[in-house]
Scaffold this motif. Structure first.
Motif, PDB file in Angstrom:
ATOM      1  N   SER A 285      -4.071  18.818   2.023  1.00 50.96           N
ATOM      2  CA  SER A 285      -3.101  18.311   1.046  1.00 50.96           C
ATOM      3  C   SER A 285      -2.590  19.483   0.222  1.00 50.96           C
ATOM      4  O   SER A 285      -3.120  19.785  -0.846  1.00 50.96           O
ATOM      5  CB  SER A 285      -3.756  17.259   0.145  1.00 50.96           C
ATOM      6  N   PRO A 286      -1.550  20.144   0.690  1.00 53.27           N
ATOM      7  CA  PRO A 286      -1.091  21.368   0.013  1.00 53.27           C
ATOM      8  C   PRO A 286      -0.150  21.063  -1.147  1.00 53.27           C
ATOM      9  O   PRO A 286       0.323  19.938  -1.323  1.00 53.27           O
ATOM     10  CB  PRO A 286      -0.339  22.092   1.129  1.00 53.27           C
ATOM     11  N   TYR A 326      -3.596  16.091  10.090  1.00 54.37           N
ATOM     12  CA  TYR A 326      -2.627  15.498   9.173  1.00 54.37           C
ATOM     13  C   TYR A 326      -2.354  16.461   8.028  1.00 54.37           C
ATOM     14  O   TYR A 326      -3.173  17.319   7.698  1.00 54.37           O
ATOM     15  CB  TYR A 326      -3.086  14.132   8.652  1.00 54.37           C
ATOM     16  N   ILE A 327      -1.168  16.311   7.478  1.00 55.63           N
ATOM     17  CA  ILE A 327      -0.762  17.082   6.305  1.00 55.63           C
ATOM     18  C   ILE A 327      -0.361  16.070   5.241  1.00 55.63           C
ATOM     19  O   ILE A 327       0.336  15.105   5.529  1.00 55.63           O
ATOM     20  CB  ILE A 327       0.387  18.062   6.645  1.00 55.63           C
ATOM     21  N   ALA A 328      -0.835  16.283   4.014  1.00 54.82           N
ATOM     22  CA  ALA A 328      -0.564  15.335   2.929  1.00 54.82           C
ATOM     23  C   ALA A 328      -0.035  16.093   1.716  1.00 54.82           C
ATOM     24  O   ALA A 328      -0.726  16.250   0.707  1.00 54.82           O
ATOM     25  CB  ALA A 328      -1.832  14.552   2.573  1.00 54.82           C
ATOM     26  N   PRO A 329       1.195  16.608   1.790  1.00 52.64           N
ATOM     27  CA  PRO A 329       1.721  17.408   0.680  1.00 52.64           C
ATOM     28  C   PRO A 329       1.733  16.629  -0.629  1.00 52.64           C
ATOM     29  O   PRO A 329       2.058  15.451  -0.667  1.00 52.64           O
ATOM     30  CB  PRO A 329       3.141  17.752   1.142  1.00 52.64           C
ATOM     31  N   GLN A 330       1.399  17.334  -1.687  1.00 49.93           N
ATOM     32  CA  GLN A 330       1.402  16.725  -3.011  1.00 49.93           C
ATOM     33  C   GLN A 330       2.843  16.748  -3.545  1.00 49.93           C
ATOM     34  O   GLN A 330       3.272  17.698  -4.182  1.00 49.93           O
ATOM     35  CB  GLN A 330       0.475  17.496  -3.945  1.00 49.93           C
ATOM     36  N   ILE A 331       3.577  15.694  -3.270  1.00 49.74           N
ATOM     37  CA  ILE A 331       4.966  15.609  -3.710  1.00 49.74           C
ATOM     38  C   ILE A 331       4.956  14.877  -5.054  1.00 49.74           C
ATOM     39  O   ILE A 331       5.230  13.684  -5.145  1.00 49.74           O
ATOM     40  CB  ILE A 331       5.850  14.919  -2.660  1.00 49.74           C
ATOM     41  N   TYR A 332       4.639  15.624  -6.091  1.00 49.95           N
ATOM     42  CA  TYR A 332       4.308  15.048  -7.390  1.00 49.95           C
ATOM     43  C   TYR A 332       5.505  15.019  -8.349  1.00 49.95           C
ATOM     44  O   TYR A 332       5.328  15.128  -9.552  1.00 49.95           O
ATOM     45  CB  TYR A 332       3.160  15.848  -8.016  1.00 49.95           C
ATOM     46  N   TRP A 333       6.702  14.891  -7.792  1.00 51.76           N
ATOM     47  CA  TRP A 333       7.906  14.850  -8.631  1.00 51.76           C
ATOM     48  C   TRP A 333       8.661  13.559  -8.361  1.00 51.76           C
ATOM     49  O   TRP A 333       8.505  12.930  -7.309  1.00 51.76           O
ATOM     50  CB  TRP A 333       8.779  16.055  -8.316  1.00 51.76           C
ATOM     51  N   HIS A 334       9.512  13.183  -9.299  1.00 50.45           N
ATOM     52  CA  HIS A 334      10.218  11.913  -9.149  1.00 50.45           C
ATOM     53  C   HIS A 334      11.455  12.073  -8.277  1.00 50.45           C
ATOM     54  O   HIS A 334      11.918  13.188  -7.993  1.00 50.45           O
ATOM     55  CB  HIS A 334      10.601  11.345 -10.521  1.00 50.45           C
ATOM     56  N   LEU A 361       1.244  12.352   5.719  1.00 48.94           N
ATOM     57  CA  LEU A 361       0.951  11.476   4.594  1.00 48.94           C
ATOM     58  C   LEU A 361       1.611  12.090   3.369  1.00 48.94           C
ATOM     59  O   LEU A 361       1.988  13.256   3.377  1.00 48.94           O
ATOM     60  CB  LEU A 361      -0.560  11.350   4.371  1.00 48.94           C
ATOM     61  N   VAL A 362       1.751  11.325   2.304  1.00 46.64           N
ATOM     62  CA  VAL A 362       2.331  11.850   1.072  1.00 46.64           C
ATOM     63  C   VAL A 362       1.322  11.705  -0.050  1.00 46.64           C
ATOM     64  O   VAL A 362       0.790  10.611  -0.286  1.00 46.64           O
ATOM     65  CB  VAL A 362       3.641  11.125   0.697  1.00 46.64           C
ATOM     66  N   GLY A 363       1.033  12.816  -0.717  1.00 46.55           N
ATOM     67  CA  GLY A 363       0.222  12.767  -1.923  1.00 46.55           C
ATOM     68  C   GLY A 363       1.070  12.257  -3.074  1.00 46.55           C
ATOM     69  O   GLY A 363       2.072  12.884  -3.435  1.00 46.55           O
ATOM     70  N   GLN A 364       0.686  11.118  -3.643  1.00 51.40           N
ATOM     71  CA  GLN A 364       1.483  10.466  -4.680  1.00 51.40           C
ATOM     72  C   GLN A 364       0.901  10.755  -6.067  1.00 51.40           C
ATOM     73  O   GLN A 364      -0.309  10.645  -6.279  1.00 51.40           O
ATOM     74  CB  GLN A 364       1.520   8.949  -4.454  1.00 51.40           C
ATOM     75  N   ALA A 365       1.805  11.058  -7.015  1.00 49.98           N
ATOM     76  CA  ALA A 365       1.397  11.374  -8.392  1.00 49.98           C
ATOM     77  C   ALA A 365       1.204  10.098  -9.193  1.00 49.98           C
ATOM     78  O   ALA A 365       1.859   9.866 -10.209  1.00 49.98           O
ATOM     79  CB  ALA A 365       2.434  12.268  -9.050  1.00 49.98           C
TER      80      ALA A 365
END
Length: 678
Positions: A285-286, A326-334, A361-365
């Motif tokens: 999860s980068p 799997y890759i789960a980038p931390q897409i922590y912006w709106h 996957l998507v890392g959700q904030a």
């Protein structure tokens, strides 16, 4: 912003400044894709290609939450709890995951060169007892894996490869700590201790320390987050120049050498996992941005900190080389963020995984939703659910992980409840991995209605390795259409395999309804078997059916914006209602009194015309939330058209609506509905 950044990284101000710097570039050249798309079929149903599925009830999806142990963020809630108290807290987190229809937990078991299991490499974690090296009195990892699997939740073991401590004093570490025995391995930077990633012996050691857990415990995945080289501090260089001089031969600059060190860590770890347990997945999860398009034409249309340059994480290469599952980038912006737009990053990552076997996957904030100090977008309870709605337009996205468990539980401004209602109404199977083969179909030996519901019993199939079972319930009797199993509309739940068969009790079965039950088997990689034989359980009540016309007194409501017409003879009754499409909440509603909670077939009647709307949204207020089904009203009119079968609650209320909110042209029509209990 990376997880734990505020607590463990003093350079937050620098990161924010880098993220919010210049304007966002508006375009980038398309990257050529020369790799064939070999991702395994996400829905193993023979007729999948011709099936119309509901995007709100996907059959395959990872739904997880991070359970952070460092600094007692989530679990244990504090140090020094008794084993019984720790175990009760952990069960509570699993209960929460089940309540929200999640199917995975990502649990931090090596937060800082320590362990949540009796490791032969590193001391017990201080976050258990308050003292590093202190024995908690039981094996937390064995307990956690067993409890997760008892609920058929995947257990992703979350490791931090290089962090040693959030201080710089080696003497504060446990006496047997590897960093004390090998003080040359440790580097102080920004008030923290790290293992030096440039020392080959360090890389080998941390891999083996993590592999100890892989080999000894039945984990489902190895998970890393975004901590490789530390996030940079303004004007302070990471002190590894001597290491570069010793080991950096062949590299013309220290940045490429550092990236190679991390690449080797990733590549070698995957090989070790494959050699030990080929079914255990490897996920990372980068940080959400690889590089900006202004720096690299292959980058995203963003203007933030670049993990490739800042922490030497070449995440795109890991994906394109297939070094991760799997890759789960931390897409922590709106959505719409000026420097790092969620929509743009989901698009970029979707393109990046295309042509590979890597799941996205998507890392959700989730921690931002409704939290004090966050920007205005995160005060809107729809922001988080809009992320998952947007994901549907990118089929390569196969799930989400929420940070963190305490924020899922807090459910500030109802944001998590909204996600569960809009996207997690039904259970979901995990996406299928590569390798392996589906087991044989089980034999459903009985389905018996009792006071607690309908109890199913089955026997394991004759061939293949079965890890779990999926249980389906279809309304009514008759032949099963393969498309009935193409999404999760009829998926009741999953059960971990044990012994020669299994059992499941459907406590939601309505006494008056007739059902068909089927069971499938799943292997370690989530390949699904053909369906079992069908067992039919008949209902005890009579048939209920009601027709509600747009002229039914008390049964239909619509605003004045809805016109009335009797122009087309294929109408139901004397007339019908029509409205122009518009992005506005202005549905016409059909209300009914339903005698009992259960499964109902919903049909609609409308007069069709080539000028009417091709995607009219029909809203069905089910017992699990509102479902949208679109109908092409240009064709098929003048007859009852089946909208679907839904679980509806008893009572008098609005059941079916016709919405104006559609981007297609032509009148939307509200004429009549028929609701029949099954």
């Amino acid at each position: 912003m990376p997880r734990e950044l505020g607590r463990f990284l003093p350079g937050v101000a620098l990161t924010v400044a880098l993220l919010l710097g210049a304007a966002v570039p508006t375009s980038r050249p398309a990257a050529p894709d020369t790799h064939p798309d070999t991702r395994p079929d996400p829905v193993p149903v023979s007729a999948q290609a011709t099936c119309v599925t509901d995007p709100a009830t996907p059959k395959r999806q990872i739904r997880g939450m991070w359970i952070a142990s460092v600094a007692n963020i989530d679990w244990p809630s504090r140090t020094g709890l008794t084993p019984a108290a720790q175990q009760a807290e952990y069960r509570g987190w699993l209960d929460l995951a089940q309540q929200r229809r999640m199917n995975a937990v990502v649990v931090q078991i090596r937060p800082a060169a320590d362990a949540f299991w009796p490791s032969t490499y590193e001391p017990w974690s201080q976050w258990l007892t308050g003292t590093q090296g202190g024995n908690p009195g039981y094996d937390p990892l064995a307990f956690m894996v067993a409890e997760a699997h008892a609920r058929n939740l995947e257990f992703h073991a979350w490791f931090n490869p290089y962090r040693v401590a959030n201080h710089t004093d080696l003497s504060k570490l446990a006496a047997n700590h590897p960093a004390r025995r090998n003080p040359g391995w440790a580097v102080a930077y920004g008030g923290h201790l790290y293992y030096n990633p440039g020392i080959p012996a360090v890389r080998a050691f941390v891999q083996e320390a993590m592999m100890d857990a892989v080999r000894r415990y039945d984990i489902d995945a190895v998970h890393w987050d975004d901590y490789f080289y530390p996030y940079p501090l303004s004007g302070v260089a990471f002190p590894d120049q001597a290491t570069y001089a010793q080991y950096g031969g062949g590299f013309s600059n220290i940045a490429d050498w550092r990236r190679n060190n991390v690449n080797l860590l990733v590549q070698e770890m995957r090989a070790k996992i494959r050699a030990a347990k080929p079914w255990v997945r490897f996920g990372i999860s980068p940080f959400g941005i690889w590089r900006n398009a202004g720096t690299d034409p292959l980058g995203s249309r963003t203007n933030g900190l670049q993990s490739y340059d800042a922490i030497y994480a070449d995440t795109r290469r890991w994906v394109r080389q297939g070094w991760v599952d799997y890759i789960a980038p931390q897409i922590y912006w709106h959505i719409g963020h000026s420097a790092a737009d969620y929509a743009e990053l989901v698009r970029w990552w979707s393109e990046t995984v295309t042509g590979t076997n890597v799941h996205l996957l998507v890392g959700q904030a989730t921690y931002r939703a409704g939290a004090a100090g966050q920007d205005a977008a995160w005060q809107d309870p729809t922001e988080l659910t809009d992320h998952l709605t947007l994901n549907r337009s990118h089929p390569r996205v196969v799930g989400d992980i929420h940070f963190s468990a305490k924020d899922v539980r807090a459910d500030r401004i109802g944001a998590v409840s909204r996600v569960a209602t809009d996207h997690y109404r039904r259970p979901a199977l995990a996406p299928a991995g590569t390798g392996g083969a589906a087991p044989a179909a089980p034999n459903l030996t009985s389905a018996v209605r009792g006071t607690g519901g309908v109890t199913l019993t089955w026997q394991r199939g004759t061939t293949g390795s079965t890890t779990a079972y999926a249980v389906y319930r279809l309304p009514g009797s008759g032949t099963v259409d393969p498309c009935d199993l193409a999404d999760a509309r009829h998926l009741l739940g999953t059960v971990r395999a044990s012994g020669s068969g299994g059992t499941f009790t459907d406590a939601t079965a309505a006494a008056g309804s007739t059902y068909r039950y089927l069971v499938t088997a799943l292997d370690r990689r989530h390949h699904e078997s053909p369906a079992s034989n069908v067992r039919v359980v008949t209902g005890s009540g009579g048939t209920f059916s009601v027709v509600v016309d747009n002229a039914t007194t008390g049964g239909f409501t619509a605003a004045a914006t809805w016109g009335t017409s009797s122009y087309l003879p294929t109408r139901y009754g004397a007339n019908y209602r029509f409205a122009q499409p518009q992005a506005i909440s202005d549905p016409a509603w059909f209300s009914a009194t339903l005698p009992a909670t259960g499964s109902y077939r919903v049909e609609v009647w409308y007069p069709s015309d080539p000028g009417y709307n091709s995607a009219t949204p029909f809203l069905v207020a089910t017992a699990n939330g509102t479902v949208t089904a679109t109908v092409d009203q240009r064709v098929g009119g003048g007859q009852w058209r089946v909208l679907g079968t839904y679980d509806l609650a008893a009572g008098t209320r609005q059941v079916v609506g016709v919405s104006r909110w559609t981007s297609t042209q032509g009148y939307v029509i509200a004429d009549a509905v028929r609701i029949t209990r099954l």
